[in-house]
Design a protein around this motif. Sequence first.
Motif, mmCIF file in Angstrom:
data_model
loop_
_atom_site.group_PDB
_atom_site.id
_atom_site.type_symbol
_atom_site.label_atom_id
_atom_site.label_comp_id
_atom_site.label_asym_id
_atom_site.label_seq_id
_atom_site.Cartn_x
_atom_site.Cartn_y
_atom_site.Cartn_z
ATOM 1 N N THR A 1 0.823 -1.220 0.000
ATOM 2 C CA THR A 1 0.000 0.000 0.000
ATOM 3 C C THR A 1 0.849 1.260 0.000
ATOM 4 O OG1 THR A 1 -0.127 0.229 2.429
ATOM 5 C CG2 THR A 1 -1.711 -1.265 1.370
ATOM 6 N N GLY A 2 2.168 1.104 0.116
ATOM 7 C CA GLY A 2 3.049 2.263 0.154
ATOM 8 C C GLY A 2 3.350 2.754 1.550
ATOM 9 N N ARG A 3 2.898 2.055 2.565
ATOM 10 C CA ARG A 3 3.202 2.433 3.945
ATOM 11 C C ARG A 3 4.537 1.826 4.351
ATOM 12 N NH1 ARG A 3 0.350 4.782 7.858
ATOM 13 N NH2 ARG A 3 -1.454 4.771 6.460
ATOM 14 N N PRO B 1 4.734 8.748 0.117
ATOM 15 C CA PRO B 1 4.113 9.182 -1.151
ATOM 16 C C PRO B 1 4.834 8.676 -2.394
ATOM 17 C CG PRO B 1 4.183 11.002 0.410
ATOM 18 C CD PRO B 1 4.988 9.891 1.020
ATOM 19 N N ALA B 2 6.167 8.611 -2.371
ATOM 20 C CA ALA B 2 6.896 8.138 -3.549
ATOM 21 C C ALA B 2 6.569 6.664 -3.825
ATOM 22 C CB ALA B 2 8.390 8.327 -3.356
ATOM 23 N N ALA B 3 6.513 5.878 -2.757
ATOM 24 C CA ALA B 3 6.169 4.463 -2.931
ATOM 25 C C ALA B 3 4.739 4.309 -3.417
ATOM 26 C CB ALA B 3 6.365 3.723 -1.607
ATOM 27 N N GLU B 4 3.834 5.095 -2.875
ATOM 28 C CA GLU B 4 2.438 5.037 -3.311
ATOM 29 C C GLU B 4 2.325 5.326 -4.804
ATOM 30 O OE1 GLU B 4 0.596 7.881 -0.777
ATOM 31 O OE2 GLU B 4 0.399 6.501 0.930
ATOM 32 N N ARG B 5 3.115 6.301 -5.267
ATOM 33 C CA ARG B 5 3.058 6.653 -6.697
ATOM 34 C C ARG B 5 3.644 5.530 -7.562
ATOM 35 N NH1 ARG B 5 6.033 11.754 -9.746
ATOM 36 N NH2 ARG B 5 5.270 11.203 -11.844
ATOM 37 N N ILE B 6 4.757 4.953 -7.099
ATOM 38 C CA ILE B 6 5.357 3.838 -7.852
ATOM 39 C C ILE B 6 4.341 2.717 -8.027
ATOM 40 C CG2 ILE B 6 7.008 1.936 -7.629
ATOM 41 C CD1 ILE B 6 9.029 3.909 -6.545
ATOM 42 N N LEU B 7 3.638 2.385 -6.962
ATOM 43 C CA LEU B 7 2.676 1.286 -7.009
ATOM 44 C C LEU B 7 1.441 1.652 -7.821
ATOM 45 C CD1 LEU B 7 3.018 0.294 -3.257
ATOM 46 C CD2 LEU B 7 3.794 -1.084 -5.201
ATOM 47 N N ARG B 8 1.004 2.875 -7.698
ATOM 48 C CA ARG B 8 -0.207 3.312 -8.402
ATOM 49 C C ARG B 8 0.034 3.401 -9.915
ATOM 50 N NH1 ARG B 8 -0.823 7.475 -5.664
ATOM 51 N NH2 ARG B 8 0.155 9.000 -7.060
ATOM 52 N N GLU B 9 1.214 3.939 -10.299
ATOM 53 C CA GLU B 9 1.495 4.170 -11.715
ATOM 54 C C GLU B 9 2.408 3.109 -12.326
ATOM 55 O OE1 GLU B 9 2.870 8.176 -12.295
ATOM 56 O OE2 GLU B 9 1.441 9.012 -10.847
ATOM 57 N N GLN B 10 2.779 2.099 -11.510
ATOM 58 C CA GLN B 10 3.644 1.017 -11.990
ATOM 59 C C GLN B 10 4.956 1.563 -12.570
ATOM 60 O OE1 GLN B 10 2.792 -2.595 -11.784
ATOM 61 N NE2 GLN B 10 1.623 -1.482 -10.237
ATOM 62 N N LEU B 11 5.599 2.471 -11.827
ATOM 63 C CA LEU B 11 6.845 3.082 -12.286
ATOM 64 C C LEU B 11 8.026 2.145 -12.018
ATOM 65 C CD1 LEU B 11 6.362 6.712 -10.882
ATOM 66 C CD2 LEU B 11 5.864 5.873 -13.193
ATOM 67 N N PRO C 1 10.535 -0.529 -7.077
ATOM 68 C CA PRO C 1 9.569 -1.573 -6.711
ATOM 69 C C PRO C 1 10.269 -2.899 -6.430
ATOM 70 C CG PRO C 1 9.546 -1.228 -9.072
ATOM 71 C CD PRO C 1 10.460 -0.179 -8.501
ATOM 72 N N VAL C 2 9.744 -3.639 -5.475
ATOM 73 C CA VAL C 2 10.211 -4.994 -5.183
ATOM 74 C C VAL C 2 9.203 -5.939 -5.818
ATOM 75 C CG1 VAL C 2 10.654 -6.690 -3.373
ATOM 76 C CG2 VAL C 2 11.312 -4.294 -3.034
ATOM 77 N N ARG C 3 9.658 -6.753 -6.770
ATOM 78 C CA ARG C 3 8.752 -7.613 -7.525
ATOM 79 C C ARG C 3 8.916 -9.068 -7.110
ATOM 80 N NH1 ARG C 3 5.958 -5.176 -11.293
ATOM 81 N NH2 ARG C 3 6.565 -3.079 -11.935
ATOM 82 N N ILE C 4 7.792 -9.700 -6.818
ATOM 83 C CA ILE C 4 7.759 -11.130 -6.498
ATOM 84 C C ILE C 4 6.745 -11.771 -7.433
ATOM 85 C CG2 ILE C 4 7.317 -12.853 -4.724
ATOM 86 C CD1 ILE C 4 9.751 -11.128 -4.131
ATOM 87 N N ALA D 1 4.928 -9.393 -9.904
ATOM 88 C CA ALA D 1 4.049 -8.326 -9.417
ATOM 89 C C ALA D 1 4.762 -7.517 -8.349
ATOM 90 C CB ALA D 1 2.759 -8.915 -8.863
ATOM 91 N N ALA D 2 4.435 -6.230 -8.285
ATOM 92 C CA ALA D 2 5.031 -5.357 -7.277
ATOM 93 C C ALA D 2 4.465 -5.700 -5.910
ATOM 94 C CB ALA D 2 4.765 -3.901 -7.614
ATOM 95 N N ALA D 3 5.331 -6.223 -5.031
ATOM 96 C CA ALA D 3 4.899 -6.605 -3.688
ATOM 97 C C ALA D 3 5.187 -5.508 -2.682
ATOM 98 C CB ALA D 3 5.605 -7.891 -3.259
ATOM 99 N N GLY D 4 5.918 -4.486 -3.089
ATOM 100 C CA GLY D 4 6.282 -3.399 -2.201
ATOM 101 C C GLY D 4 7.329 -2.529 -2.879
ATOM 102 N N VAL D 5 7.957 -1.693 -2.084
ATOM 103 C CA VAL D 5 8.954 -0.748 -2.602
ATOM 104 C C VAL D 5 10.096 -0.665 -1.606
ATOM 105 C CG1 VAL D 5 9.400 1.675 -3.243
ATOM 106 C CG2 VAL D 5 7.203 0.624 -3.814
#
Length: 265
Positions: free
Chosen positions: A20-22, A37-47, A68-71, A74-78
């Motif tokens: 969730t970007g937290r 906020p940067a993580a939230e944007r990465i996850l929202r916009e798939q950057l 992004p950390v991909r598992i 899929a992006a599982a976090g940042v």
Amino acid sequence: KIADEMKEAIGRDINIMDETGRILASTNPARQGQPHPAAERILREQLPSLTVEEDQPEAGMQAGINLPVRIDGAAAGVIGITGPPEEVAGFGSVIKLLTEILVERARKNQQADRLERARGLFLESWLFSHQEDWADLEVRGRLLGFDLSSPYTVVILRLPQPALEGTVEHLREMRSTLILQMIRTRLGQDRRHECAVIRDQILILLCGLNRAKALAMAQGICRDVESYYAIQVPGGISGPSHSPADLRRCYQEARTASLAAAQSE
């Protein structure tokens, strides 16, 4: 743990954000639990990454690079590395890859632990449940890798109690875990065999072995444990089971033998 290890390696604060970007973990305790906020944007916009050029206290961001950390694709976090972007950018791809490897390893370890607990609970149900549905038990057994139609030989090892009175429970559990690992090494890759700690005993099920091979396997396991811990390990072994319900007779047979062996020392 991952964040601390990364900081030790590169000397920069590390933030790990959840899906969730937290901020889930941080080497800066004050930031843990905050939204990023940067993580939230990465996850929202798939950057593929997002660089924060300078500190933005009002937005809850510090200078650094976030990836992004991909598992499983899929992006599982940042993961975020705090510091001047021109200094920390070079760490980004390596830290991202290492984090993905460590997270995947942790996930596999958790899955293995869950499977081990499930097999242990299944064994307890098989051995001790008073109103067992044998058809249901057979289905559950197949899902966990047990073939109830095969003959099983039961081995029970009785470990001596630690000499030091007041030994804390987790140390006893640690010893049992190490012994189970040792036994699994001896059993090899054959997943039809199983071992578990049941009612303060080491229980071993040997599937499809004749009497001579089962006895040789049990003696080899005892030698391994005794040589590693420099202790005597009394044990008992049953004959092979003839049906799923007959395993309970085998358990009692091995238990009686192990008690007799312990008393004869």
